[in-house]
Design a protein around this motif. Structure first.
Motif, PDB file in Angstrom:
ATOM      1  N   ARG A   1      10.364  33.801 -60.898  1.00 41.66           N
ATOM      2  CA  ARG A   1       9.168  33.055 -60.521  1.00 41.66           C
ATOM      3  C   ARG A   1       7.929  33.574 -61.258  1.00 41.66           C
ATOM      4  NH1 ARG A   1       9.088  33.922 -54.784  1.00 41.66           N
ATOM      5  NH2 ARG A   1      11.281  33.649 -54.500  1.00 41.66           N
ATOM      6  N   GLN A   2       7.807  34.875 -61.373  1.00 38.71           N
ATOM      7  CA  GLN A   2       6.653  35.485 -62.057  1.00 38.71           C
ATOM      8  C   GLN A   2       6.663  35.124 -63.547  1.00 38.71           C
ATOM      9  OE1 GLN A   2       6.560  39.756 -61.866  1.00 38.71           O
ATOM     10  NE2 GLN A   2       4.367  39.829 -62.319  1.00 38.71           N
ATOM     11  N   MET A   3       7.834  35.112 -64.194  1.00 37.63           N
ATOM     12  CA  MET A   3       7.937  34.754 -65.600  1.00 37.63           C
ATOM     13  C   MET A   3       7.556  33.292 -65.804  1.00 37.63           C
ATOM     14  SD  MET A   3      11.293  36.833 -66.992  1.00 37.63           S
ATOM     15  CE  MET A   3      11.516  35.735 -68.309  1.00 37.63           C
ATOM     16  N   ARG A   4       7.988  32.403 -64.887  1.00 36.16           N
ATOM     17  CA  ARG A   4       7.633  30.991 -65.009  1.00 36.16           C
ATOM     18  C   ARG A   4       6.126  30.802 -64.826  1.00 36.16           C
ATOM     19  NH1 ARG A   4      12.561  28.372 -61.679  1.00 36.16           N
ATOM     20  NH2 ARG A   4      14.084  28.509 -63.335  1.00 36.16           N
ATOM     21  N   ALA A   5       5.510  31.540 -63.917  1.00 35.90           N
ATOM     22  CA  ALA A   5       4.049  31.446 -63.695  1.00 35.90           C
ATOM     23  C   ALA A   5       3.293  31.879 -64.947  1.00 35.90           C
ATOM     24  CB  ALA A   5       3.646  32.287 -62.503  1.00 35.90           C
ATOM     25  N   GLN A   6       3.779  32.927 -65.608  1.00 37.39           N
ATOM     26  CA  GLN A   6       3.139  33.396 -66.851  1.00 37.39           C
ATOM     27  C   GLN A   6       3.280  32.358 -67.954  1.00 37.39           C
ATOM     28  OE1 GLN A   6       4.870  37.214 -67.693  1.00 37.39           O
ATOM     29  NE2 GLN A   6       3.474  38.300 -66.284  1.00 37.39           N
ATOM     30  N   GLU A   7       4.453  31.719 -68.039  1.00 38.23           N
ATOM     31  CA  GLU A   7       4.669  30.700 -69.064  1.00 38.23           C
ATOM     32  C   GLU A   7       3.760  29.490 -68.805  1.00 38.23           C
ATOM     33  OE1 GLU A   7       8.840  29.845 -69.001  1.00 38.23           O
ATOM     34  OE2 GLU A   7       9.364  31.725 -70.016  1.00 38.23           O
ATOM     35  N   ASP A   8       3.637  29.095 -67.535  1.00 38.49           N
ATOM     36  CA  ASP A   8       2.740  27.981 -67.193  1.00 38.49           C
ATOM     37  C   ASP A   8       1.289  28.320 -67.540  1.00 38.49           C
ATOM     38  OD1 ASP A   8       4.869  26.514 -66.295  1.00 38.49           O
ATOM     39  OD2 ASP A   8       4.551  26.974 -64.152  1.00 38.49           O
ATOM     40  N   PHE A   9       0.866  29.527 -67.232  1.00 39.62           N
ATOM     41  CA  PHE A   9      -0.507  29.973 -67.534  1.00 39.62           C
ATOM     42  C   PHE A   9      -0.757  29.960 -69.043  1.00 39.62           C
ATOM     43  CE2 PHE A   9      -3.628  33.324 -68.416  1.00 39.62           C
ATOM     44  CZ  PHE A   9      -4.708  32.829 -67.712  1.00 39.62           C
ATOM     45  N   ALA A  10       0.219  30.463 -69.814  1.00 36.18           N
ATOM     46  CA  ALA A  10       0.092  30.485 -71.279  1.00 36.18           C
ATOM     47  C   ALA A  10       0.037  29.066 -71.828  1.00 36.18           C
ATOM     48  CB  ALA A  10       1.250  31.258 -71.893  1.00 36.18           C
ATOM     49  N   ALA A  11       0.799  28.168 -71.284  1.00 33.34           N
ATOM     50  CA  ALA A  11       0.792  26.781 -71.746  1.00 33.34           C
ATOM     51  C   ALA A  11      -0.555  26.134 -71.461  1.00 33.34           C
ATOM     52  CB  ALA A  11       1.930  25.999 -71.082  1.00 33.34           C
ATOM     53  N   LYS A  12      -1.122  26.393 -70.277  1.00 29.66           N
ATOM     54  CA  LYS A  12      -2.429  25.836 -69.931  1.00 29.66           C
ATOM     55  C   LYS A  12      -3.522  26.399 -70.851  1.00 29.66           C
ATOM     56  CE  LYS A  12      -1.696  24.809 -65.052  1.00 29.66           C
ATOM     57  NZ  LYS A  12      -2.054  25.156 -63.683  1.00 29.66           N
ATOM     58  N   MET A  13      -3.448  27.672 -71.169  1.00 34.46           N
ATOM     59  CA  MET A  13      -4.464  28.314 -72.014  1.00 34.46           C
ATOM     60  C   MET A  13      -4.368  27.870 -73.469  1.00 34.46           C
ATOM     61  SD  MET A  13      -6.559  30.112 -70.492  1.00 34.46           S
ATOM     62  CE  MET A  13      -6.615  29.547 -68.841  1.00 34.46           C
ATOM     63  N   SER A  14      -3.227  27.466 -73.915  1.00 29.80           N
ATOM     64  CA  SER A  14      -3.080  27.062 -75.310  1.00 29.80           C
ATOM     65  C   SER A  14      -3.605  25.654 -75.545  1.00 29.80           C
ATOM     66  CB  SER A  14      -1.620  27.175 -75.747  1.00 29.80           C
ATOM     67  OG  SER A  14      -0.823  26.256 -75.022  1.00 29.80           O
ATOM     68  N   GLU A  15      -3.828  24.902 -74.479  1.00 28.86           N
ATOM     69  CA  GLU A  15      -4.392  23.577 -74.627  1.00 28.86           C
ATOM     70  C   GLU A  15      -5.878  23.709 -74.945  1.00 28.86           C
ATOM     71  OE1 GLU A  15      -3.694  21.449 -71.037  1.00 28.86           O
ATOM     72  OE2 GLU A  15      -1.513  21.527 -71.214  1.00 28.86           O
ATOM     73  N   VAL A  16      -6.354  22.977 -75.974  1.00 27.46           N
ATOM     74  CA  VAL A  16      -7.760  23.001 -76.373  1.00 27.46           C
ATOM     75  C   VAL A  16      -8.419  21.745 -75.834  1.00 27.46           C
ATOM     76  CG1 VAL A  16      -9.347  23.017 -78.307  1.00 27.46           C
ATOM     77  CG2 VAL A  16      -7.202  24.280 -78.459  1.00 27.46           C
ATOM     78  N   SER A  17      -9.490  21.941 -75.119  1.00 26.43           N
ATOM     79  CA  SER A  17     -10.223  20.784 -74.625  1.00 26.43           C
ATOM     80  C   SER A  17     -11.588  20.750 -75.329  1.00 26.43           C
ATOM     81  CB  SER A  17     -10.388  20.860 -73.112  1.00 26.43           C
ATOM     82  OG  SER A  17     -11.247  21.917 -72.783  1.00 26.43           O
ATOM     83  N   VAL A  18     -11.948  19.575 -75.814  1.00 25.51           N
ATOM     84  CA  VAL A  18     -13.207  19.401 -76.536  1.00 25.51           C
ATOM     85  C   VAL A  18     -14.001  18.326 -75.823  1.00 25.51           C
ATOM     86  CG1 VAL A  18     -14.261  18.773 -78.721  1.00 25.51           C
ATOM     87  CG2 VAL A  18     -12.113  20.037 -78.707  1.00 25.51           C
ATOM     88  N   GLU A  19     -15.276  18.643 -75.586  1.00 30.59           N
ATOM     89  CA  GLU A  19     -16.151  17.663 -74.962  1.00 30.59           C
ATOM     90  C   GLU A  19     -17.204  17.249 -75.979  1.00 30.59           C
ATOM     91  OE1 GLU A  19     -17.817  18.789 -71.221  1.00 30.59           O
ATOM     92  OE2 GLU A  19     -16.009  19.878 -70.642  1.00 30.59           O
ATOM     93  N   PHE A  20     -17.524  15.972 -76.028  1.00 31.06           N
ATOM     94  CA  PHE A  20     -18.520  15.445 -76.951  1.00 31.06           C
ATOM     95  C   PHE A  20     -19.751  15.023 -76.171  1.00 31.06           C
ATOM     96  CE2 PHE A  20     -14.486  14.818 -79.085  1.00 31.06           C
ATOM     97  CZ  PHE A  20     -14.766  15.267 -80.367  1.00 31.06           C
ATOM     98  N   VAL A  21     -20.921  15.324 -76.760  1.00 28.34           N
ATOM     99  CA  VAL A  21     -22.177  14.921 -76.153  1.00 28.34           C
ATOM    100  C   VAL A  21     -23.004  14.231 -77.227  1.00 28.34           C
ATOM    101  CG1 VAL A  21     -24.285  15.724 -75.033  1.00 28.34           C
ATOM    102  CG2 VAL A  21     -22.127  16.871 -74.565  1.00 28.34           C
ATOM    103  N   ARG A  22     -23.556  13.093 -76.940  1.00 31.06           N
ATOM    104  CA  ARG A  22     -24.420  12.416 -77.903  1.00 31.06           C
ATOM    105  C   ARG A  22     -25.802  13.067 -77.868  1.00 31.06           C
ATOM    106  NH1 ARG A  22     -22.490   7.805 -80.224  1.00 31.06           N
ATOM    107  NH2 ARG A  22     -20.717   6.882 -79.182  1.00 31.06           N
ATOM    108  N   VAL A  23     -26.325  13.363 -79.074  1.00 28.60           N
ATOM    109  CA  VAL A  23     -27.628  14.020 -79.198  1.00 28.60           C
ATOM    110  C   VAL A  23     -28.672  12.955 -79.493  1.00 28.60           C
ATOM    111  CG1 VAL A  23     -28.957  15.719 -80.473  1.00 28.60           C
ATOM    112  CG2 VAL A  23     -26.544  16.104 -80.053  1.00 28.60           C
TER     113      VAL A  23
END
Length: 188
Positions: free
Chosen positions: A18-40
């Motif tokens: 269970r602990q190994m799966r939690a670490q893998e899930d955390f690593a997968a979430k952290m590897s996702e890049v989220s970009v937000e755009f704002v109009r200037v």
């Protein structure tokens, strides 16, 4: 005892999985890049940014007059920008002017005395060649000629020195910059 040991081992292994799966899930979430755009959009009201600061000059100097006299006029004031060689102030130096005039007259007198000594020396040399006068008299007049020549040279040097001092009646900027202080007034 074997059964208790097997249950403990089973709980340990499942907890570890269970602990190994939690670490893998955390690593997968952290590897996702989220970009937000704002109009200037430009701000219609500009913002002034005031920051504390000190300004120091790269070159700073106090100018002193080399000609003795008084200030006839000054041409720049505090805050004015100047360029190298620009006229800042004019000095009237009547003593220097008088001294130059006197030196020029002394030079004229020395040149007249030199011409008389030269003519006399040439005559005495001719008379000595004809053995009409003694060598001592000729030597005396030749020495007077050389002395008159030296006096002319000394008086010329004095006039040149005073002419050079006349140029110091104009105070000029030694480099391009800004006037930050004025310690003179007309008549100083």
């Amino acid at each position: 005892a074997v059964l208790v040991l097997a249950v403990a081992l089973l709980f340990g292994i499942t907890g570890h999985i269970r602990q190994m799966r939690a670490q893998e899930d955390f690593a997968a979430k952290m590897s996702e890049v989220s970009v937000e755009f704002v109009r200037v959009h430009p701000n219609s009201k500009p913002v002034d940014l005031v920051l504390p600061a000190n300004i120091e000059a790269v070159h700073q100097t106090t100018l002193f007059a080399r000609a003795t006299g008084y200030i006839a006029r000054w041409l720049v004031d505090i805050g004015d920008g100047v360029t190298e060689g620009q006229l800042l102030a004019e000095i009237v130096a009547p003593d220097l002017d008088q001294e130059l005039a006197q030196a020029q007259h002394q030079l004229q007198q020395a040149e007249a005395n030199y011409e008389i000594a030269r003519v006399t020396a040439v005559r005495w040399e001719q008379l000595w060649q004809k053995q009409v006068v003694s060598k001592e008299e000729n030597d005396t007049d030749q020495a007077a000629y050389y002395a008159a020549e030296a006096t002319v040279n000394a008086d010329k040097a004095n006039v040149e020195r005073l002419v050079a001092l006349e140029t110091f009646k104009n105070v000029t900027a030694p480099f391009t910059g800004r006037i930050t202080a004025r310690l003179i007034d007309i008549g100083t």
